[in-house]
Design a protein around this motif. Structure first.
Motif, mmCIF file in Angstrom:
data_model
loop_
_atom_site.group_PDB
_atom_site.id
_atom_site.type_symbol
_atom_site.label_atom_id
_atom_site.label_comp_id
_atom_site.label_asym_id
_atom_site.label_seq_id
_atom_site.Cartn_x
_atom_site.Cartn_y
_atom_site.Cartn_z
ATOM 1 N N ASP A 1 0.974 -1.135 0.067
ATOM 2 C CA ASP A 1 -0.019 -0.074 0.085
ATOM 3 C C ASP A 1 0.876 1.401 -0.060
ATOM 4 O O ASP A 1 1.955 1.004 0.380
ATOM 5 N N ASP A 2 0.106 2.439 -0.462
ATOM 6 C CA ASP A 2 0.681 3.659 -0.251
ATOM 7 C C ASP A 2 1.667 4.139 -1.218
ATOM 8 O O ASP A 2 2.298 5.340 -1.181
ATOM 9 N N HIS B 1 -6.334 2.239 -3.869
ATOM 10 C CA HIS B 1 -6.244 2.389 -2.547
ATOM 11 C C HIS B 1 -6.625 3.874 -2.129
ATOM 12 O O HIS B 1 -6.236 4.652 -1.383
ATOM 13 N N HIS C 1 -6.190 8.977 0.533
ATOM 14 C CA HIS C 1 -6.061 8.145 1.856
ATOM 15 C C HIS C 1 -6.855 8.722 2.924
ATOM 16 O O HIS C 1 -6.585 8.712 4.123
ATOM 17 N N HIS D 1 3.660 -2.247 3.320
ATOM 18 C CA HIS D 1 3.582 -1.083 2.857
ATOM 19 C C HIS D 1 4.968 -0.729 2.011
ATOM 20 O O HIS D 1 5.984 -0.700 2.474
HETATM 21 ZN ZN LIG Z 1 -2.752 3.041 3.245
#
Ligand SMILES: [Zn+2]
Length: 204
Positions: free
Chosen positions: A10-11, A62, A66, A153
Motif C-alpha cells: 500500500d501507499d 487505494h 487516503h 507498505h
Molecule cells: Zn494505506
C-alpha cells in the motif's frame, strides 16, 4: 501444486522503495500487487508503476487522498475511486478491480458504493518505523500459509520492509511458495470477483 501467497503493498508508488520491491520479487520469479494512492502518482512514480505493470505486477486502487471512506460523502468517495482508477488505467490500460479501504475503515454500507472487491490482508504494522526488521520477518513468516494475502507498505520511507523482504522471500521460496498477484490468487482458488458481497478478503 505449489503453495500460493499474495503479497500486497500500500501507499505507493514512489521512486525509492517501490523499485526495490519489484526487483526483489523478480529475483524469485514472483509477482505482487500494489495498491496505489492516486495523489502519489506523478510523472516519475508513474514510470515505476508502468514498468511494474509491464512485468506482470498488478496495480489496484487505494483511494486518491487516503481518507477513511466512512468519513466521505457518496459523491466524494466515488470521485476518490474514479480519479484513481483513471490514473491507473492510463498507466497500465486496465481498470482496477480491487479496493483496499484506507485504514481498513469501512462499514456494511461501504460495499454498496463500488463494484470493486474489498481486500484487507494480514500485516505486521510495518507503517510504524518502531517495528524492527526482525519483528516484521518473524510475524510475516509466522502467518504465511497457502492462500494468504500479506499486507505491507511500500511507502517512500519504508526501507525496513525492503530489508525484511530480503529475509522473508528466500525462506518462503525454500518452503515451496509461489508469489502471485491477487488476480492470480483468486483465479487459482476458483473464487469469482463479486461486487457488493459484504466480504473483505484476508485469505482465500
Ligand atoms: Zn494505506
Amino acid at each position: 501444486m505449489a503453495k500460493k501467497i499474495a503479497f500486497t503493498f500500500d501507499d505507493g508508488p514512489n521512486t525509492s522503495v517501490t523499485p526495490q520491491v519489484i526487483s526483489l520479487f523478480e529475483e524469485y520469479g514472483g509477482k505482487c500487487t500494489f495498491f496505489l494512492i492516486g495523489q502519489n502518482i506523478n510523472e516519475e512514480s508513474a514510470k515505476i508503476a508502468k514498468e511494474a505493470s509491464q512485468k506482470g505486477f498488478e496495480l489496484e486502487n487505494h483511494s486518491f487522498t487516503h481518507t477513511a471512506m466512512t468519513e466521505l460523502s457518496d459523491e466524494a468517495l466515488m470521485k476518490e475511486l474514479d480519479d484513481t482508477d483513471a490514473l491507473i488505467e492510463k498507466i497500465c490500460g486496465k481498470k482496477p478491480v480491487f479496493f483496499r479501504p484506507p485504514y481498513i475503515a469501512y462499514d456494511s454500507e461501504s460495499f454498496k458504493k463500488t463494484d470493486k472487491t474489498f481486500i484487507c490482508g494480514i500485516g505486521c504494522n510495518d507503517w510504524d518505523e518502531n517495528v524492527s526488521v526482525e519483528t516484521r520477518v518473524e510475524e510475516v513468516l509466522s502467518y504465511s500459509d497457502d492462500g494468504v494475502i500479506v499486507l505491507l507498505h511500500d511507502s517512500y520511507y519504508n526501507q525496513k520492509t525492503v530489508d525484511a523482504l530480503k529475509q522473508i522471500l528466500p525462506v518462503l521460496a525454500d518452503r515451496g511458495y509461489e508469489f502471485v498477484t491477487l488476480l492470480e490468487l483468486f483465479e487459482n482458488k476458483g473464487i469469482e470477483l463479486t461486487a457488493n458481497n459484504g466480504i473483505i478478503y484476508s485469505r482465500l
